[in-house]
Design an enzyme around this catalytic site. Structure first.
Site, mmCIF file in Angstrom:
data_model
loop_
_atom_site.group_PDB
_atom_site.id
_atom_site.type_symbol
_atom_site.label_atom_id
_atom_site.label_comp_id
_atom_site.label_asym_id
_atom_site.label_seq_id
_atom_site.Cartn_x
_atom_site.Cartn_y
_atom_site.Cartn_z
ATOM 1 N N ASP A 78 -2.232 -4.160 -2.587
ATOM 2 C CA ASP A 78 -1.636 -3.643 -1.495
ATOM 3 C C ASP A 78 -0.144 -3.529 -1.424
ATOM 4 O O ASP A 78 0.477 -2.786 -1.011
ATOM 5 C CB ASP A 78 -1.940 -4.844 -0.280
ATOM 6 C CG ASP A 78 -1.777 -4.646 1.129
ATOM 7 O OD1 ASP A 78 -0.596 -4.825 1.451
ATOM 8 O OD2 ASP A 78 -2.404 -4.055 1.656
ATOM 9 N N ILE A 106 -2.809 -2.175 4.048
ATOM 10 C CA ILE A 106 -3.421 -1.086 3.410
ATOM 11 C C ILE A 106 -4.722 -1.406 2.713
ATOM 12 O O ILE A 106 -5.654 -0.555 2.923
ATOM 13 C CB ILE A 106 -2.559 -0.832 1.986
ATOM 14 C CG1 ILE A 106 -1.052 -0.281 2.626
ATOM 15 C CG2 ILE A 106 -3.181 0.338 1.122
ATOM 16 C CD1 ILE A 106 -0.033 0.122 1.693
ATOM 17 N N ASP A 107 -5.015 -2.723 2.369
ATOM 18 C CA ASP A 107 -6.153 -2.978 1.935
ATOM 19 C C ASP A 107 -7.317 -3.036 3.429
ATOM 20 O O ASP A 107 -8.382 -2.520 3.008
ATOM 21 C CB ASP A 107 -6.286 -4.451 1.618
ATOM 22 C CG ASP A 107 -5.634 -5.072 0.393
ATOM 23 O OD1 ASP A 107 -5.756 -4.098 -0.648
ATOM 24 O OD2 ASP A 107 -5.336 -6.103 0.077
ATOM 25 N N LEU A 108 -6.926 -3.369 4.518
ATOM 26 C CA LEU A 108 -7.562 -3.324 5.484
ATOM 27 C C LEU A 108 -7.707 -1.882 5.939
ATOM 28 O O LEU A 108 -8.853 -1.473 6.383
ATOM 29 C CB LEU A 108 -7.043 -4.064 6.760
ATOM 30 C CG LEU A 108 -6.654 -5.526 6.343
ATOM 31 C CD1 LEU A 108 -5.898 -6.247 7.623
ATOM 32 C CD2 LEU A 108 -8.167 -6.230 6.285
ATOM 33 N N GLY A 111 -10.483 -0.274 3.539
ATOM 34 C CA GLY A 111 -11.886 -0.775 4.127
ATOM 35 C C GLY A 111 -12.359 -0.253 5.172
ATOM 36 O O GLY A 111 -13.503 0.332 5.552
#
Length: 332
Positions: A78, A106-108, A111
């Site tokens: 991220d 960015i991870d979220l 997802g």
């Protein structure tokens, strides 16, 4: 992140582990397979779309990676992607260094893109009967959120319009954080009508002049306005300022820390919860949107491989098969 899930551990470097995965997909009538390893490993682990769709043709396959399968060796972290796609450049004090955001956005975001595209693929499959491969690039997904800055380049914008602005808004003035006597207040002026209402308030009447009547004029006196606003704010307690701002219907709030956010009455009944193995309750984030009948109490995250035997049993593996796989190190 694993609250409410079941955990199975297979050694996919072993052909027997890959065979077990294929059997699980068929026997459990799996709808969706997701992964988040570098694309160069898909084939070696037998989790590439071509292989798994051969096992179950209507399977929906989704993979998250740093930059998609065209860059198969790129690791996805991220903060590195934040740096690469401009997030750090537009975050922080303009006089300071580029700053990473406080949440793994960015991870979220990646997802959420998997979720949205899987939902679309399920709907399409209902109509066509066909599965689908979905590749989510963290970099591309993150860049899709540059909507307020990236197009400005072709409009001949000033450099300061697409770089760090601290707590200020690049366009609407004054929008900023101001120190009060006993804390901080964030307020946002989004129109000339709001500015008029603000400066009709006795506390802030002194910050008005003819030039500042329009947002264009306020741009010319940006720094002076922030100094004047700060001078007013530091004379009063937070709640007194907020009372005046509410009366003028100006969007404003005190700055809450995470503990205070958890205690907000607007969120209190919406928090999800789980229980640690020792019985302690853990309050967690709310669902993003209320869904009638949704569970707020969730089982605690499973230990590594905790449900392997149970899930293999559901897929029709005999006890002696499971024991054999465990003995060979194919399952945990």
């Amino acid at each position: 992140p694993n609250v409410g899930k079941e955990a199975i551990a297979l050694n996919l470097k072993d052909v027997r582990g890959r065979e077990a995965l294929h059997r699980l997909i068929r026997a459990l009538d799996v709808d969706v397979f997701c992964c988040n390893t570098v694309p160069s490993r898909y084939g070696a682990l037998g989790i590439d779309y071509a292989t798994l769709s051969g096992v179950k043709p209507d399977l929906i396959w989704a993979g998250i990676s740093a930059m998609g399968p065209q860059y198969p060796e790129a690791p996805g972290y991220d903060p590195v992607i934040q740096a690469m796609c401009g997030y750090m450049e537009v975050t922080g004090d303009p006089k300071g260094a580029p700053t990473v955001m406080g949440l793994p956005v960015i991870d979220l975001k990646a997802g959420d893109e998997v979720y949205a595209n899987v939902m679309l693929a399920l709907l399409e499959r209902h109509e066509t009967g066909r599965g689908k491969a979905i590749h989510v690039s963290m970099l591309q997904a993150a860049a899709s959120w540059l909507i307020t800055v990236l197009p400005l380049i072709d409009f001949g914008c000033e450099t300061n319009e697409i770089t760090r602005a601290g707590n200020e808004h690049r366009k609407f003035i004054p929008t900023n954080v101001y120190a009060a006597k006993d804390g901080f207040v964030y307020l946002a002026i989004g129109s000339d009508a709001m500015w008029k209402r603000l400066t009709e308030s006795p506390k802030f009447s002194g910050v008005a002049n003819e030039t500042r009547r329009t947002n264009e004029g306020r741009h010319k006196e940006r720094e002076a306005i922030h100094r004047d606003m700060a001078a007013v704010a530091r004379q009063f307690p937070v709640e007194e300022l907020l009372a005046d701002l509410r009366a003028a219907t100006i969007p404003a709030t005190r700055i809450f820390d995470i503990r205070q956010v958890r205690e907000l009455p607007q969120l209190g009944e919406r928090l999800t919860r789980t229980a640690l193995p020792d019985g302690r309750t853990v309050r967690m984030q709310p669902m993003a949107v209320d869904v009638p009948g949704a569970r707020a109490e969730l089982a605690f995250a499973p230990r590594y491989g905790a449900d392997t035997r149970k899930l293999l049993g559901e897929a029709g593996f005999a006890a002696e098969e499971v024991d054999s796989l465990a003995g060979a190190g194919v399952i945990a």
